[in-house]
Design an enzyme around this catalytic site. Structure first.
Site, short mmCIF file in Angstrom:
data_model
loop_
_atom_site.label_atom_id
_atom_site.label_comp_id
_atom_site.label_asym_id
_atom_site.label_seq_id
_atom_site.Cartn_x
_atom_site.Cartn_y
_atom_site.Cartn_z
N HIS A 184 84.43 -26.22 81.09
CA HIS A 184 84.50 -27.49 81.80
C HIS A 184 84.00 -27.21 83.22
CE1 HIS A 184 87.83 -28.90 78.84
NE2 HIS A 184 86.61 -29.24 78.40
N GLU B 77 86.22 -26.98 86.38
CA GLU B 77 87.37 -26.06 86.40
C GLU B 77 86.83 -24.70 86.81
OE1 GLU B 77 89.20 -26.47 82.56
OE2 GLU B 77 89.40 -28.65 82.77
N HIS C 113 90.39 -21.86 81.92
CA HIS C 113 90.32 -23.28 82.29
C HIS C 113 91.10 -23.52 83.58
CE1 HIS C 113 88.61 -25.31 78.59
NE2 HIS C 113 88.76 -24.06 78.16
N GLU D 73 95.02 -21.55 81.37
CA GLU D 73 94.87 -22.56 82.43
C GLU D 73 95.37 -21.90 83.72
OE1 GLU D 73 93.69 -25.65 81.91
OE2 GLU D 73 93.72 -25.78 79.70
N HIS E 258 46.46 1.26 38.81
CA HIS E 258 46.26 1.96 37.55
C HIS E 258 45.87 0.92 36.52
CE1 HIS E 258 49.13 5.31 39.10
NE2 HIS E 258 47.87 5.57 39.39
N GLU F 113 48.26 -0.54 33.87
CA GLU F 113 49.55 -1.09 34.31
C GLU F 113 49.27 -2.52 34.77
OE1 GLU F 113 51.10 1.69 37.16
OE2 GLU F 113 50.92 3.38 35.77
N HIS G 271 53.09 -1.60 40.24
CA HIS G 271 52.79 -0.66 39.16
C HIS G 271 53.62 -1.00 37.93
CE1 HIS G 271 50.46 2.70 41.17
NE2 HIS G 271 50.75 1.91 42.18
N GLU H 170 57.64 -0.59 40.73
CA GLU H 170 57.44 -0.39 39.29
C GLU H 170 58.14 -1.54 38.57
OE1 GLU H 170 55.73 2.12 38.01
OE2 GLU H 170 55.51 3.50 39.71
#
Length: 1390
Positions: free
Chosen positions: A97, A100, A215, A304, A501, A504, A611, A704
């Site tokens: 605030h 404050e 506060h 406070e 490859h 694959e 792969h 893989e």
């Protein structure tokens, strides 16, 4: 005159009375001339505090207010630049605030108070050393600027109280009783004020333990909850599960506040003991303290602090005095309860594990380091840790006391099933992918598929060719992104490469499916896909080996047909390798060259190589120096790679299960959690993923995707469903990075700038537009941008758990003199006109330092045989004083004559240290107060010969033509391959230095590498020390380092460690052995900070004396670190040990023959040398074999005092029936007596008038020597306990006491010796008086004189003994002849 003296005395006393108290009070100079700190002044103040206390304070901002003001925070803690996972984080937030204002100014005061009094006040020092403190003076700087000083209530329409959008920030947080609440970002942040959103992000990312919200408008401590489920506005408590703890926390503050504890300061409101439950006072919906407790680990209380919200500034000193103790006491509460770490079975921290307390429905979570803090009141609790994916350990019963308890948990990963995964991974419908799409695409079909896709989506795709295969097939790449065709600055680049490859094929088909999926979903409006393509430039290469694919066959499970390219070369063995060329990569294939050129032409950030043949996410490195499978070889970015592998594996529907391929050749392979390090699986040279990491900015994984290399087409939908989510999540990882631009001071982009991260030995470069991306795991890092001819810049950033961080760099043109002034105390010789010095020049320069700085420097040349051969410069505070208690660190150069660069850096560092000390730089003064630095150059005389032939060009691959000193030293020590022509003079001198100086650490300044070499012993210790060098130096890309491993060099370090117990560490300064002379300055600049951090290790460790119980030095004692090969032997004089150790916890054993081992626990703290003296006890000393005995019960009489104790024999066995008497000091008349019981215990009573006085306690027992002991009676109580009396045996011998017997035996023995001597002398006298005849019996036929008559007078008559014996029948005068008469004893001259 008398009155004048009296007057002066009074004045002097008054002045002393005024001055002395001030000298011992805290420094609170900041409260003089009190005023409020406005925003601009606050920014300036925080910058000043950060620059004045660089090791204690760091200012930062968590965001900005509505009007653009920074939400400033100052972080305070010892070693602020390092991560301290063991410390709890604490925060104060004030001024949410805006009107404050008292809390705001108290935070300004508190920051200054902590920094000014650190090291002066024990309480402050302990807080700063053990707590991570964050102070935010204002969460609402806009409101504060709009408020009015002197206003005790808020202005109209709450102007100043609210933020610039007129919103109350303490009503803007998510609330637990909100009907629309949700656990997602949209609810947490949606519609929040910027100040609120910033604080929420801060709280969620930081994991605070305790917090205070300051506060004004009342004086009270208010604790959660602030809101309740009911409709009442007040008067009903809303309690948290930790209600008792919160009440305690509130009372801690209130009880230490000068007024708050009264509870009636701001009438008419009254609060019992100055505390209240928030909802009981009045209900607040959307409050900050409730949010902290419900959404994080943080316990927050609202304080406070003033009846008037914005009092006049002259009241601020009183508010400070009222709150100071309370503010500090509340921070200290962060250390109550219990704390610890949660680790898995491998010792890896487990993040976000919940630590629960039985009976309290509130848990706390672990940080990224696995640390947690759980505040609790004293008592007994059952606690445990719960982590997703891990089994929960059984509850542990702990007792919480006033001192914080440590409880560490180990959790074990729970096995996961496929059912678990399917319920975890979202499965979206696959729209637009027809059955025709799920088919195998040969080269022609693939080409048409890509061309059709590019034609159908021209605004988001671009099809390019990056080269051709051996058989002349195009290598296609499809780019998919918004605005394709060029690199857009700031947009990261990502690539998938498949079918490297040829047989694959799963990855090839998945990339075709992914391309179509991305295009279709983007046009359909899928937000996720649109976000990916709008922010990422994606490159898909379906086939890197189209020739191999054409030779492969469908339903190939695990063969190698079609694997290689048309030249029968495995492309994943064809890339340049970090460990040198092989037969497979000596000549790059067309496909390899195309991919390398493509990869280096675009600033790729992240990629994957798809792969088949297994199911695992594989991360670098794929090989190791020994080329042995099963040996893990981790990259510097291993944490990032492991994270990336987990991202794909965890999102894949099966991969994370780690199942092996049952019918595969490697059916025994196991991949925990579906990831593996490449080399640990099997080694390969010339792999693409390693090349990408080492030669570009790209971080690549090998994925893989299945056991079946070329599965039938009907399996493709399953592969797509298994991988779709993982493919997308992996692309999204490209954004979880630090990114930004590098510009010059005039705004020009700087391309090819080096981006390095402290602690990670891997750099990247900025792209041609100055942009860069650096993937990192969440955490705090120091990132440096550097470029030749520019001054480097280092920034600290924190990478969040989710998301990325933008970090831009602005580099200033290089000014060597400016750098020298800033970092090298303007020692211009270190950077201007640098050159290679001859050995004589080096000695002359070092000798000049002694002349220039005689108080700290001593040049030793010829004061002993060792220094006659190897000259050295010693630097230390108070040169010439005893050095036994200081660390000894040697810096050596030219261990190898072909590495002369270290010699120049050694000279530079000697100048640097000497100059810094002389001008009073605190770090360097402290260093030389703690250590002796030995600078030993010119070890290898070979360099002098090489220098004569130096042509002033760089010699990066300089090879020696003769044996270098390092090699000859190894030969001399091992007695192997010795040179018969060498007398090893220099080697012997060097060994002599090792033996005499007993260095704590030797640092070799080497070149030809940027690596650090350490002994293979105690690696856990020396790796940490070496890491300091790497973390603090600036790596250079000017030269390429070779990967040659000097095994003999490493063996030498191990040998020196084994033989001399001295750690030997080699610091690689540059990849070039002998760079250009002009580049010496750059090498110095790049390495100064790293070398300094290594040397500063002399300010961290443990030292102390080892003594016996009498204070005598234990010169043969040894201090050993558990689990380490290093032993620390004490000094020969004072038995002083020096343990140079990196920060951490250590288990220590102190040993000495004949004494009990002593086990110690050390916590070594950065930049602190702890004094830990050790007292050893003799074996069996003060030991009671029968254990501990209870005290004798006595009836306490207030008029009587009691002396309690124990009588023991020599072997520490209880001695019963010992007679105990107590005598006044200097008196022979005893006061009181008693006897010991069967356990050796005794109690003697005395009048209480002897309280606090000294008395003598005497113990006597039959068969023992009486023992007296002077003690001082307790002055504050009736009892003086633990009086220990040990009696030596006094055995009787032959009925006599041992002492009498020994004395009598001594007398008798002396008498016997005297008698024997007298008898001997008498016998000698008798012998001398007796006639001595020489006679013999001769035959009767030879009775003639033996000697001539002329020579002797012979007596011719028989000889008889004195006794008159009658002759026998055999006796005859003729049988005996006298040979000599008495008076013919002497020879007669002829």
């Amino acid at each position: 005159m008398f009155s004048l003296h009296k007057f002066l005395f009074v004045i002097f006393t008054f002045l002393i009375g005024q001055c002395v108290p001030r000298s011992i009070e805290d420094d609170e100079s900041f409260i003089q001339n009190p005023k409020y700190t406005k925003y601009d002044d606050l920014v300036t103040l925080f910058e000043k505090l950060e620059s004045s206390y660089p090791d204690l304070a760091k200012a930062y901002s968590i965001g900005k207010s509505v009007e653009g003001r920074k939400l400033l925070v100052i972080q305070i803690g010892e070693g602020i630049k390092q991560v301290h996972p063991e410390r709890p984080s604490f925060k104060y937030v004030a001024n949410m605030h805006g009107d404050e204002s008292v809390g705001r100014e108290l935070m300004v005061y508190l920051a200054q108070y902590l920094l000014l009094n650190y090291g002066k006040d024990d309480r402050v020092t302990k807080l700063v050393n053990t707590t991570d403190i964050h102070l935010m003076p204002s969460l609402n700087p806009d409101g504060y600027e709009a408020s009015k000083e002197g206003s005790c209530e808020s202005l109209n329409e709450y102007e100043g109280r609210n933020n610039a959008n007129k919103k109350d920030l303490n009503r803007d947080f998510p609330d637990q009783f909100d009907r629309n609440k949700a656990n997602d970002d949209e609810y947490l942040f949606g519609g929040r004020q910027p100040e609120t959103a910033a604080l929420i992000r801060w709280v969620l990312s930081k994991q605070f333990t305790l917090s205070g919200n300051l506060h004004g408008g009342a004086i009270v401590a208010s604790y959660p909850y602030d809101d309740s489920s009911g409709k009442q506005d007040c008067c009903i408590e809303s309690q948290t599960p930790d209600d008792a703890l919160f009440k305690h926390l509130a009372e801690v503050y209130a009880s230490r506040h000068e007024e708050m504890h009264r509870g009636d300061v701001c009438l008419p409101e009254k609060f019992k003991n100055g505390v209240t439950n928030g909802a009981f006072w009045y209900s607040v919906k959307g409050g900050m303290q409730d949010f902290n407790y419900l959404h994080s680990n943080c316990f927050e209380v609202t304080f406070e602090l003033s009846c008037c919200k914005y009092p006049m500034a002259d009241k601020l000193p009183k508010f400070w005095r009222d709150n100071k103790d309370a503010l500090l006491a509340f921070i200290e509460q962060a250390h109550i309860g219990f704390r610890g770490f949660v680790m898995d079975e491998a010792g890896v921290p487990v993040k976000n594990a919940q630590v629960t307390v039985e009976g309290i429905n509130h848990s706390v979570r672990t940080t990224e380091h696995g640390a947690y803090w759980r505040m609790l009141l004293p008592g007994q609790y059952n606690v445990t840790a719960v982590a997703a994916g891990y089994s929960t350990p059984p509850p542990v019963t702990i007792t919480v006391t006033e001192v914080q308890t440590t409880v560490n948990f180990t959790v074990h990963r729970a096995p996961r099933t496929l059912t678990d995964v399917r319920s975890r991974v979202a499965r979206h419908p696959i729209d637009g992918l027809s059955a025709e799409d799920f088919s195998h695409h040969d080269y022609v079909k693939m080409e048409k598929f890509l061309q059709d896709l590019a034609a159908s989506y021209p605004d988001i795709t671009r099809l390019t060719r990056i080269g051709k295969s051996v058989e002349d097939r195009e290598l296609y790449v499809l780019e998919i992104t918004k605005s394709p065709g060029r690199h857009i600055p700031g947009k990261p680049e990502f690539k998938y490469v498949a079918n490297m490859h040829g047989n694959e094929v799963v990855g090839r088909e998945l990339l075709l499916l992914l391309a179509k999926y991305l295009c279709q979903e983007y046009k359909r409006g899928d937000k996720r896909i649109q976000n990916i393509l709008n922010s990422t430039r994606i490159h898909l290469m379906p086939s890197m080996n189209p020739d191999g694919y054409e030779h492969a066959s469908i339903s190939d499970y695990d063969s190698s047909r079609g694997r290689s390219n048309a030249n029968n070369i495995d492309l994943n063995r064809n890339f340049p390798d970090q460990y040198g060329p092989t037969r497979d990569n000596s000549e790059p294939e067309p496909e390899t060259l195309a991919v390398m050129n493509w990869s280096q032409s675009i600033p790729f950030v992240l990629s994957a190589n798809l792969h088949g043949g297994a199911l695992v996410a594989n991360y670098p490195y794929d090989n190791n120096p020994d080329m042995k499978s099963g040996l893990e070889n981790l990259s510097p970015d291993n944490a990032v790679f492991v994270h990336l592998a987990h991202v794909y594996s965890d999102a894949h529907r099966k991969m994370h299960l780690g199942q092996p391929c049952k019918e595969h050749a490697r059916a025994d392979d196991r991949f925990p959690e579906g990831i593996t390090n490449g080399a640990k699986w099997y080694v390969l040279s010339g792999g693409m993923q390693d090349w990408n990491y080492l030669h570009s900015n790209d971080m690549e994984l090998t994925l893989e995707l299945g056991c079946f290399k070329f599965p039938p087409a009907e399996d493709l939908p399953t592969y797509w469903e298994d991988n779709r989510e993982a493919l997308l999540e992996f692309i999204e990882e490209v954004h979880k990075s630090v990114h930004g631009f590098v510009h010059s001071h005039i705004g020009h982009v700087i391309a090819n700038a080096t981006i390095s991260v402290s602690g990670i030995r891997h750099t990247i470069r900025s792209a041609k537009d100055g942009d860069y991306w650096r993937l990192l795991t969440p955490g705090t890092y120091n990132i440096t941008a550097s470029k030749a001819n520019y001054e480097s810049v280092t920034e600290q950033i924190t990478v969040p758990v989710n998301g990325s961080v933008s970090l831009n760099f602005t580099l200033m043109p290089d000014d060597p003199q400016h750098w020298s002034s800033a970092y090298d105390f303007r020692v211009l010789d270190n950077i201007i006109n640098t050159r290679y010095h001859s050995p004589l020049d080096i000695y002359a320069e070092l000798a000049e330092l002694e002349n220039k700085y005689p108080g700290i420097a001593e040049f030793r040349a010829g004061d002993s045989m060792k220094t006659a051969t190897l000259h050295e410069l010693k630097l230390t505070d108070d040169s010439g004083a005893p050095e036994e208690t200081k660390f000894h660190i040697a810096l050596i150069s030219n261990l190898y004559g072909s590495q002369p660069l270290g010699q120049e850096i050694l000279l530079n560092f000697a100048r640097h240290i000497s100059t810094a000390y002389t001008i009073g730089e605190p770090r360097h003064k402290k260093l030389l107060q703690n250590a002796v630095l030995h600078f030993i150059p010119n070890l290898d005389p070979l360099f002098g010969k090489m220098l004569k032939q130096y042509d002033h060009s760089e010699k990066c691959k300089l090879d020696a033509l003769e044996e270098e000193f390092g090699d000859s030293l190894y030969s001399y020590l091992t007695k192997k391959n010795e040179n018969p022509l060498s007398n090893y003079t220099r080697e012997k001198a060097f060994v002599g230095l090792l033996e005499s100086e007993k260095f704590d650490l030797i640092l070799e300044l080497a070149s030809g590498t940027e690596d650090v070499t350490i002994p293979n012993f105690s690696k856990d210790i020396y790796e940490k020390i070496a890491q300091k060098y790497q973390d603090n130096r600036t790596p250079s890309n000017q030269y390429e380092c070779s990967n040659d491993n000097n095994v003999a060099h490493e063996n030498l370090f191990d040998l020196v460690f084994e033989r001399f117990n001295i750690p030997f560490v080699s610091l690689g300064l540059s990849c070039c052995k002998m760079p250009l002379e002009s580049d010496i300055a750059w090498v110095w600049r790049n390495n100064l900070r790293g070398i300094m951090k290594m040397i500063e290790q002399a300010s961290t460790g443990v030292v102390g004396f080892v003594t016996n119980e009498q204070g005598g030095p234990m010169r043969s004692a040894v201090v050993a670190i558990a689990g380490s090969a290093r032993q620390y032997r004490v000094s020969a004089n004072m038995a002083y040990y020096r343990a140079l150790l990196p920060p951490g916890d250590y288990r220590v054993i102190v040993r000495c023959h004949g004494y009990r081992d002593q086990m110690l626990n050390w916590r070594v703290v950065e930049d602190v040398i702890k004094q830990k003296n050790v007292t050893l006890q003799r074996v069996n000393a003060e030991q009671i074999p029968h254990g501990q005995f209870e005290k004798i019960g006595v009836q306490v009489d207030p008029d009587t005092i009691y002396v309690e104790g124990l009588t023991l024999d020599h072997d520490s066995n209880p001695l019963p029936n010992a007679r105990i008497k107590v005598y006044p000091q200097d008196s022979t008349r005893w006061l009181s007596s008693n006897v010991s019981d069967a356990y050796g215990r005794f109690v003697v009573t005395l009048p209480n008038t002897y309280m606090g006085r000294e008395v003598t306690v005497s113990a006597a027992a039959d068969g023992f020597i009486a023992r007296n002991k002077l003690i001082k009676l307790n002055a504050s109580g009736n009892g003086t306990p633990n009086v220990l009396l040990k009696l030596e045996e006094d055995d009787y011998i032959l009925g006599m006491p041992r002492l009498v017997f020994v004395m009598l035996a001594g007398v008798v023995g002396v008498a016997l010796v005297a008698l024997g001597a007298w008898c001997f002398s008498c016998r000698q006298k008798t012998k001398d008086a007796r006639r001595e005849y020489l006679f013999t019996q001769i035959p009767s036929d030879d009775k003639r004189p033996l000697c001539e008559e002329a020579a002797f007078n012979i007596v011719r008559k028989p000889y008889y003994d004195e006794e008159e014996l009658p002759p026998t029948e055999t006796d005859s005068e003729e049988d005996i002849v006298l040979l000599r008469s008495e008076d013919s004893w002497k020879h007669v001259e002829k």
